[in-house]
Structures are given as C-alpha cells and as structure tokens.
Motif scaffolding. Structure first.
Motif, PDB file in Angstrom:
ATOM      1  N   ILE A  79      37.970  45.911  45.714  1.00 47.68           N
ATOM      2  CA  ILE A  79      37.409  45.509  44.153  1.00 47.68           C
ATOM      3  C   ILE A  79      38.050  45.965  42.850  1.00 47.68           C
ATOM      4  CG2 ILE A  79      35.109  46.466  42.207  1.00 47.68           C
ATOM      5  CD1 ILE A  79      33.757  46.154  45.149  1.00 47.68           C
ATOM      6  N   ASN A  80      38.941  47.208  42.790  1.00 46.62           N
ATOM      7  CA  ASN A  80      39.424  47.742  41.860  1.00 46.62           C
ATOM      8  C   ASN A  80      40.751  46.993  42.131  1.00 46.62           C
ATOM      9  OD1 ASN A  80      38.248  49.874  41.076  1.00 46.62           O
ATOM     10  ND2 ASN A  80      38.961  50.527  42.943  1.00 46.62           N
ATOM     11  N   LYS A  81      41.229  46.170  43.074  1.00 43.58           N
ATOM     12  CA  LYS A  81      42.191  45.370  42.835  1.00 43.58           C
ATOM     13  C   LYS A  81      41.540  43.690  42.261  1.00 43.58           C
ATOM     14  CE  LYS A  81      45.764  42.866  46.011  1.00 43.58           C
ATOM     15  NZ  LYS A  81      46.217  41.484  47.272  1.00 43.58           N
ATOM     16  N   LEU A  82      41.039  43.536  43.032  1.00 44.72           N
ATOM     17  CA  LEU A  82      39.944  42.298  42.459  1.00 44.72           C
ATOM     18  C   LEU A  82      40.114  42.452  40.304  1.00 44.72           C
ATOM     19  CD1 LEU A  82      38.281  41.368  44.819  1.00 44.72           C
ATOM     20  CD2 LEU A  82      39.834  40.333  44.607  1.00 44.72           C
ATOM     21  N   ILE A  83      39.636  43.230  39.508  1.00 46.80           N
ATOM     22  CA  ILE A  83      39.367  43.350  38.596  1.00 46.80           C
ATOM     23  C   ILE A  83      40.649  43.914  37.705  1.00 46.80           C
ATOM     24  CG2 ILE A  83      38.382  45.807  36.814  1.00 46.80           C
ATOM     25  CD1 ILE A  83      36.318  46.179  38.964  1.00 46.80           C
ATOM     26  N   LYS A  84      41.901  44.337  38.689  1.00 46.95           N
ATOM     27  CA  LYS A  84      42.796  44.206  38.106  1.00 46.95           C
ATOM     28  C   LYS A  84      43.850  42.931  37.828  1.00 46.95           C
ATOM     29  CE  LYS A  84      44.276  49.288  39.127  1.00 46.95           C
ATOM     30  NZ  LYS A  84      44.752  50.260  40.502  1.00 46.95           N
ATOM     31  N   GLY A  86      42.521  40.705  37.878  1.00 49.10           N
ATOM     32  CA  GLY A  86      41.475  39.685  36.625  1.00 49.10           C
ATOM     33  C   GLY A  86      40.406  38.785  37.628  1.00 49.10           C
ATOM     34  N   LEU A  87      40.087  39.005  38.277  1.00 47.67           N
ATOM     35  CA  LEU A  87      39.518  38.339  39.557  1.00 47.67           C
ATOM     36  C   LEU A  87      37.959  38.669  39.368  1.00 47.67           C
ATOM     37  CD1 LEU A  87      42.080  37.103  42.391  1.00 47.67           C
ATOM     38  CD2 LEU A  87      41.579  36.176  40.662  1.00 47.67           C
ATOM     39  N   ILE A  88      37.613  39.657  39.203  1.00 46.98           N
ATOM     40  CA  ILE A  88      36.325  40.223  38.836  1.00 46.98           C
ATOM     41  C   ILE A  88      36.230  41.012  37.944  1.00 46.98           C
ATOM     42  CG2 ILE A  88      35.883  39.926  41.292  1.00 46.98           C
ATOM     43  CD1 ILE A  88      35.462  42.132  41.250  1.00 46.98           C
ATOM     44  N   GLU A  89      34.935  41.082  37.545  1.00 42.36           N
ATOM     45  CA  GLU A  89      34.952  42.231  36.260  1.00 42.36           C
ATOM     46  C   GLU A  89      33.482  42.540  36.331  1.00 42.36           C
ATOM     47  OE1 GLU A  89      34.849  40.036  32.313  1.00 42.36           O
ATOM     48  OE2 GLU A  89      32.816  39.094  33.252  1.00 42.36           O
ATOM     49  N   LYS A  90      33.399  44.194  35.582  1.00 45.82           N
ATOM     50  CA  LYS A  90      32.083  45.519  35.707  1.00 45.82           C
ATOM     51  C   LYS A  90      31.713  45.449  34.161  1.00 45.82           C
ATOM     52  CE  LYS A  90      33.740  48.487  38.386  1.00 45.82           C
ATOM     53  NZ  LYS A  90      34.143  50.116  38.966  1.00 45.82           N
ATOM     54  N   ASN A  91      29.950  44.895  34.145  1.00 45.63           N
ATOM     55  CA  ASN A  91      29.602  45.916  33.049  1.00 45.63           C
ATOM     56  C   ASN A  91      29.473  46.633  33.257  1.00 45.63           C
ATOM     57  OD1 ASN A  91      27.625  45.768  34.764  1.00 45.63           O
ATOM     58  ND2 ASN A  91      26.215  43.751  33.371  1.00 45.63           N
ATOM     59  N   GLU A  92      28.752  47.060  32.334  1.00 49.03           N
ATOM     60  CA  GLU A  92      28.981  48.604  31.611  1.00 49.03           C
ATOM     61  C   GLU A  92      27.478  49.214  32.633  1.00 49.03           C
ATOM     62  OE1 GLU A  92      25.570  46.249  29.549  1.00 49.03           O
ATOM     63  OE2 GLU A  92      28.024  46.563  29.683  1.00 49.03           O
ATOM     64  N   ASP A  93      26.913  48.629  33.481  1.00 48.67           N
ATOM     65  CA  ASP A  93      25.768  49.048  34.639  1.00 48.67           C
ATOM     66  C   ASP A  93      26.331  49.130  35.800  1.00 48.67           C
ATOM     67  OD1 ASP A  93      23.567  48.947  33.139  1.00 48.67           O
ATOM     68  OD2 ASP A  93      23.684  47.139  32.447  1.00 48.67           O
ATOM     69  N   THR A  98      32.826  37.413  38.639  1.00 39.79           N
ATOM     70  CA  THR A  98      33.594  37.073  39.080  1.00 39.79           C
ATOM     71  C   THR A  98      34.269  36.369  38.012  1.00 39.79           C
ATOM     72  OG1 THR A  98      32.785  33.969  39.792  1.00 39.79           O
ATOM     73  CG2 THR A  98      34.020  36.398  41.799  1.00 39.79           C
ATOM     74  N   THR A  99      35.200  35.988  37.441  1.00 33.29           N
ATOM     75  CA  THR A  99      36.215  35.460  36.394  1.00 33.29           C
ATOM     76  C   THR A  99      35.450  34.320  36.071  1.00 33.29           C
ATOM     77  OG1 THR A  99      38.475  36.217  36.965  1.00 33.29           O
ATOM     78  CG2 THR A  99      36.995  38.186  35.703  1.00 33.29           C
ATOM     79  N   GLU A 100      36.846  33.903  34.869  1.00 34.22           N
ATOM     80  CA  GLU A 100      37.155  32.691  34.478  1.00 34.22           C
ATOM     81  C   GLU A 100      38.278  32.171  35.376  1.00 34.22           C
ATOM     82  OE1 GLU A 100      38.523  29.279  31.258  1.00 34.22           O
ATOM     83  OE2 GLU A 100      37.248  31.282  30.466  1.00 34.22           O
ATOM     84  N   LYS A 101      39.333  33.129  35.733  1.00 31.49           N
ATOM     85  CA  LYS A 101      40.232  32.631  36.392  1.00 31.49           C
ATOM     86  C   LYS A 101      40.120  32.964  37.952  1.00 31.49           C
ATOM     87  CE  LYS A 101      45.022  35.683  38.210  1.00 31.49           C
ATOM     88  NZ  LYS A 101      45.421  36.278  38.664  1.00 31.49           N
ATOM     89  N   TRP A 102      38.749  32.429  38.763  1.00 25.21           N
ATOM     90  CA  TRP A 102      38.371  33.225  39.852  1.00 25.21           C
ATOM     91  C   TRP A 102      37.864  31.433  39.589  1.00 25.21           C
ATOM     92  CZ3 TRP A 102      38.524  34.393  44.730  1.00 25.21           C
ATOM     93  CH2 TRP A 102      37.626  34.048  45.582  1.00 25.21           C
TER      94      TRP A 102
END
Length: 127
Positions: A79-84, A86-93, A98-102
């Motif tokens: 998950i950390n790799k996918l965030i870096k 730009g394929l997924i993002e995490k909210n404050e909760d 997944t992101t627009e890139k995915w």
C-alpha cells in the motif's frame, strides 16, 4: 479472523475472491501481480454500493491480506508503494481509494478494449 467485519467475513467465507489482471496495464504501471491485485481490490471495494463511506475502501489490512493471500505487513508495504506511485491515496481516516492514474490506466483501458472489440465484431458481421 476476529478483527474482520461481518461483511469481510462473509466475502472471505463465500469464496467471492478474484482479480482479472490486465497485464499490459500492470506492466505499464510497473506492478507485480500482488501489487496489481491489491490496487484492483481497493478500486472495487471503494466502489461497492453498500460501502459505508462512498468512494473509499474501508477494508482492513488484515482483510486485504487474507483476500490476496499475503501477510498484513506485506500488504502494508505494498500500500505504501502504491501511494508513492500515485495509484492509491489515503484520507484522514486512513481509508483508501485508487487515483485517477489507476482509473485512466486500468479502468478506461478496459472500456476502450470493449469498444474496440465491439467495432471489430460489427466489421466482421458486415462481411
């Protein structure tokens, strides 16, 4: 399995577990099979009609790990790799999506492929 929600337990026990892998998109995104499967699972889990938080995946890391057949720590690292990437993002909760890139690389590619297949079928049927 005690930390899983009722919905997570239901899905795991019913055997409703599969990922269709678009290898062209996977290679374009430089992902291995497990990374792709986790991102794809997050995409589908965030778009479920009965989702508690619309648009966000609220599945636990434990659930994703069991769903994919990996250890929670491996899922956390992926998950950390996918965030870096730009394929997924995490909210404050700490929920994921997944992101627009995915979406553009994977989901829209599938839609384009369906449209191309339909055009080919129409051309074949005209002959």
């Amino acid at each position: 399995m005690d930390n899983l929600s009722k919905n997570e337990k239901y899905i795991l026990n019913r055997g409703v577990k599969f990922t269709t892998i678009d290898h062209v998109a996977r290679e374009e995104l430089n992902l291995d099979l497990t990374e792709y499967a986790i991102a794809d699972s997050i995409y589908h889990l965030s778009n479920g009609p009965s989702n508690k938080v619309p648009g966000w995946c609220n599945a636990s890391k434990e659930y994703l790990a069991r769903f994919i057949g990996r250890k929670p720590r491996q899922v956390f690292n992926i998950i950390n790799k996918l965030i870096k990437a730009g394929l997924i993002e995490k909210n404050e909760d700490l929920l994921l999506r997944t992101t627009e890139k995915w979406f553009e690389t994977v989901v829209m590619r599938k839609d384009r492929m369906k449209a191309i297949r339909k055009e080919i079928e129409m051309l074949i049927n005209k002959q």
